[in-house]
Design a protein around this motif. Structure first.
Motif, PDB file in Angstrom:
ATOM      1  N   VAL A 181       0.940  -1.149   0.013  1.00 29.42           N
ATOM      2  CA  VAL A 181      -0.078   0.053  -0.155  1.00 29.42           C
ATOM      3  C   VAL A 181       0.828   0.960  -0.110  1.00 29.42           C
ATOM      4  O   VAL A 181       1.834   1.479   1.023  1.00 29.42           O
ATOM      5  N   TYR A 182       0.784   2.022  -1.002  1.00 31.29           N
ATOM      6  CA  TYR A 182       1.744   3.187  -1.316  1.00 31.29           C
ATOM      7  C   TYR A 182       1.073   4.455  -0.496  1.00 31.29           C
ATOM      8  O   TYR A 182      -0.235   4.606  -0.616  1.00 31.29           O
ATOM      9  N   ALA A 183       1.874   5.369  -0.043  1.00 28.44           N
ATOM     10  CA  ALA A 183       1.442   6.698   0.361  1.00 28.44           C
ATOM     11  C   ALA A 183       0.908   7.446  -0.744  1.00 28.44           C
ATOM     12  O   ALA A 183       1.613   7.896  -1.507  1.00 28.44           O
ATOM     13  N   PRO A 184      -0.342   7.731  -0.586  1.00 27.45           N
ATOM     14  CA  PRO A 184      -0.837   8.598  -1.884  1.00 27.45           C
ATOM     15  C   PRO A 184      -0.603  10.177  -1.742  1.00 27.45           C
ATOM     16  O   PRO A 184      -0.484  10.909  -2.776  1.00 27.45           O
ATOM     17  N   ILE A 185      -0.050  10.514  -0.543  1.00 26.49           N
ATOM     18  CA  ILE A 185       0.382  11.856  -0.378  1.00 26.49           C
ATOM     19  C   ILE A 185       1.455  11.857   0.694  1.00 26.49           C
ATOM     20  O   ILE A 185       1.721  10.700   1.290  1.00 26.49           O
ATOM     21  N   SER A 186       2.248  12.926   0.805  1.00 30.21           N
ATOM     22  CA  SER A 186       3.386  13.085   1.907  1.00 30.21           C
ATOM     23  C   SER A 186       2.861  13.665   3.002  1.00 30.21           C
ATOM     24  O   SER A 186       1.842  14.140   3.161  1.00 30.21           O
ATOM     25  N   GLY A 187       3.359  13.120   4.325  1.00 30.72           N
ATOM     26  CA  GLY A 187       2.987  13.410   5.539  1.00 30.72           C
ATOM     27  C   GLY A 187       3.539  12.706   6.848  1.00 30.72           C
ATOM     28  O   GLY A 187       4.374  11.747   6.353  1.00 30.72           O
ATOM     29  N   SER A 188       2.587  12.521   7.908  1.00 30.40           N
ATOM     30  CA  SER A 188       3.129  11.747   8.729  1.00 30.40           C
ATOM     31  C   SER A 188       1.954  11.024   9.108  1.00 30.40           C
ATOM     32  O   SER A 188       0.831  11.204   9.075  1.00 30.40           O
ATOM     33  N   ILE A 189       2.227   9.643   9.714  1.00 25.82           N
ATOM     34  CA  ILE A 189       0.940   8.652  10.255  1.00 25.82           C
ATOM     35  C   ILE A 189       0.476   9.019  11.334  1.00 25.82           C
ATOM     36  O   ILE A 189       1.244   9.268  12.508  1.00 25.82           O
ATOM     37  N   ALA A 190      -0.890   9.698  11.417  1.00 23.92           N
ATOM     38  CA  ALA A 190      -1.539   9.997  12.771  1.00 23.92           C
ATOM     39  C   ALA A 190      -2.052   8.985  13.425  1.00 23.92           C
ATOM     40  O   ALA A 190      -2.207   9.177  14.686  1.00 23.92           O
ATOM     41  N   ALA A 191      -2.546   7.869  12.729  1.00 24.99           N
ATOM     42  CA  ALA A 191      -2.991   6.933  13.451  1.00 24.99           C
ATOM     43  C   ALA A 191      -3.084   5.608  12.599  1.00 24.99           C
ATOM     44  O   ALA A 191      -2.878   5.804  11.376  1.00 24.99           O
ATOM     45  N   VAL A 192      -3.272   4.338  13.137  1.00 27.26           N
ATOM     46  CA  VAL A 192      -3.124   3.236  12.273  1.00 27.26           C
ATOM     47  C   VAL A 192      -4.372   2.403  12.825  1.00 27.26           C
ATOM     48  O   VAL A 192      -4.644   2.511  13.799  1.00 27.26           O
ATOM     49  N   ASN A 193      -4.934   1.561  12.229  1.00 26.50           N
ATOM     50  CA  ASN A 193      -6.434   0.917  12.478  1.00 26.50           C
ATOM     51  C   ASN A 193      -5.753  -0.462  12.965  1.00 26.50           C
ATOM     52  O   ASN A 193      -5.677  -1.533  12.416  1.00 26.50           O
ATOM     53  N   GLU A 194      -5.643  -0.271  14.332  1.00 26.49           N
ATOM     54  CA  GLU A 194      -4.911  -1.551  15.141  1.00 26.49           C
ATOM     55  C   GLU A 194      -5.760  -2.909  15.123  1.00 26.49           C
ATOM     56  O   GLU A 194      -5.401  -3.878  15.191  1.00 26.49           O
ATOM     57  N   GLU A 195      -7.199  -2.799  14.943  1.00 30.65           N
ATOM     58  CA  GLU A 195      -8.112  -3.749  14.761  1.00 30.65           C
ATOM     59  C   GLU A 195      -7.747  -4.724  13.819  1.00 30.65           C
ATOM     60  O   GLU A 195      -8.148  -6.142  13.940  1.00 30.65           O
ATOM     61  N   LEU A 196      -7.149  -4.337  12.602  1.00 30.70           N
ATOM     62  CA  LEU A 196      -6.738  -5.114  11.676  1.00 30.70           C
ATOM     63  C   LEU A 196      -5.657  -6.310  11.972  1.00 30.70           C
ATOM     64  O   LEU A 196      -5.616  -7.303  11.180  1.00 30.70           O
TER      65      LEU A 196
END
Lengths: 131, 365
Positions: A70-85
């Motif tokens: 999965v590629y980053a579609p924009i530049s930036g920082s990761i604010a949250a991830v879906n831990e439930e996955l």
């Protein structure tokens, strides 16, 4: 093929983006992508706070068949991830635009809508692939 | 567009995702590979395996020919119908293909070889057969389905002609029998009980419909692969090929060394490899960390050397990732696998991983 959510932006790599009220962007993969991958069994998520560049690897989704970046579609920082996955990667199969979201990013620059696809443009891309 | 089996329209009607497999348009899955997998472990599933190549051999010297052609010994086949799993080797001891041989009569044997190797297999068999005056007859007009799972035989029995039904149900594992123009064998590639049924192509769609109406789940190549991996059954071209001997592919049990005077193709090379004694191990791996093992990932054995995963994937029955791997000789039971630059911990386990619906390895150690 179900109708695409009209309030999202899309990429040629079959990812979707939703702009949230706080300026962050939620990202996942499309229904077409989950269908092509098949039953998901593992998702490798980035670290919260990690910086990613547009086009860089951000996550990996693995189905019984194959692994897919999965590629980053924009530049930036990761604010949250879906831990439930971690325990339930099949949420991506069952609800790709909802509970199956993958990450939320804080964009470093704006969002270049010209580089992304509207729902209609993405639908056209998927229709061509299905032919 | 590839070749199509007599069941192609049935797959399309059932919503299959069609992929190329060795030049054939085959169903990968009909919606969920995992559900198809579980159906075979828990109930019954049916696979279209019409792409497999059926070759009938006939001749007075056919037994002698097969004793030359393959590494296992057809002299082990004492009863009509009995099947033998074996490999056909080249002169270097490399595997040309793996196959099943059915003993039909003293002058007739049936071989089932892989689809992707069809052309080279037929050429090789015909070349070797010349000296033995054997008729080599490919049966391309036959369709084949594999009905697999704990309830497979019970659900498939009504498809068998009434006068043969009792005999078919009484047939023991790894036997086959001719029932009219239908050949039924209690064999498969899933680690479950079941039948493989060869029939005239025109009869296949009706049999397929009847199986589905009985509750048998249509299954694609995806589930076939995860099922055979759990059962630790080799896939030709992936786990072994012409550069790999059976000694390094977990197929030692298919080599009949006795009688010593039986001169099968590849024997001299195989004996030299055996006597050298440094064959790589072919092992099962269980991933202890999170992730998924995949084909061609590097296996690192600390202080010993490196190997490679030949077949890796996610085991739907176990809920963890498993793999078959070729690794250096040595006495060790732990290793690591390089996945996207990280080393993940794996444990070497005795295969099969799963058989007859039961997990056969220790998940926790």
């Amino acid at each position: 093929m179900s109708d695409l959510p009209g309030d999202l932006l899309y990429t040629k790599d079959h990812e979707w983006l939703r702009r949230e009220d706080d300026g962050s962007v939620t990202i996942g993969i499309t229904d077409h992508a989950q269908g092509a991958l098949g039953d998901l069994v593992y998702v490798e998520l980035p670290e919260v706070g990690q910086d990613v560049d547009e086009g860089g690897d951000m996550a990996v989704v693995e189905s019984v068949k194959a692994a897919s970046d999965v590629y980053a579609p924009i530049s930036g920082s990761i604010a949250a991830v879906n831990e439930e996955l971690a325990d339930d990667p099949e949420k991506i199969n069952s609800d790709p635009y909802g509970d199956g979201w993958i990450v939320r990013m804080q964009p470093s620059d704006g969002i270049d809508e010209g580089a992304l696809l509207s729902p209609d443009d993405y639908q056209q891309l998927v229709d061509e692939l299905d032919d | 567009m590839g070749s199509k089996t007599p069941l192609h329209e049935k797959h399309v009607d059932a919503g299959a995702r069609i992929v190329d497999f060795g030049g054939w348009d085959m169903p990968l899955h009909y919606g969920s590979q995992k559900e198809e997998h579980h159906a075979v472990r828990q109930n019954a599933g049916v696979f279209d395996v019409s792409h497999m190549t059926i070759v009938d051999l006939a001749g007075e010297r056919v037994r002698e020919f097969l004793q030359h052609l393959v590494a296992n010994d057809v002299a082990k086949l004492k009863e009509y119908g009995k099947a033998l799993y074996t490999a056909m080797l080249n002169a270097d001891g490399g595997v040309i293909d793996d196959l099943i041989i059915y003993y039909l009569s003293d002058t007739n044997y049936r071989l089932v070889v892989n689809a992707a190797t069809r052309i080279k297999d037929l050429a090789w068999i015909r070349e070797q057969a010349g000296a033995f005056d054997i008729a080599v007859n490919e049966r391309a007009e036959l369709a084949m389905v594999a009905v697999q799972g704990p309830n497979a035989r019970e659900l498939a029995a009504p498809c068998i002609a009434a006068e043969f039904r009792d005999a078919a149900r009484a047939m023991k594992p790894f036997f086959g029998m001719q029932t009219g123009d239908v050949f039924i064998a209690r064999t498969g590639y899933t680690g479950e009980d079941g039948w493989e049924i060869c029939m005239p192509a025109a009869d296949a769609p009706a049999v397929w419909d009847r199986l589905l109406a009985a509750g048998v789940v249509p299954c694609g190549l995806g589930a076939r692969d995860t099922l055979r991996l759990e059962a630790a059954m080799n896939l030709y071209g992936t786990d072994m090929d012409e550069t790999v001997s059976p000694l390094e592919a977990g197929l030692n049990w298919t080599i009949a060394w006795e009688p010593a005077e039986r001169d099968f193709i590849g024997r001299a090379a195989l004996e030299a490899l055996r006597d050298a004694g440094n064959s790589r191990r072919f092992v099962g791996l269980l991933l202890e960390d999170r992730g998924v093992l995949r084909n061609h990932q590097k296996v690192v054995v600390d202080g010993v050397g490196e190997g490679e995963i030949t077949s890796g994937g996610f085991s739907p029955t176990i809920g963890k990732s498993i793999a078959l791997a070729r690794v250096p000789a040595g006495d060790y039971d732990r290793a690591q696998v390089e996945v996207r630059g990280k080393l993940l911990n794996v444990r070497i386990v005795k295969t099969p991983f799963v058989r007859n619906g039961k997990i056969r390895i220790d998940i926790e150690e």
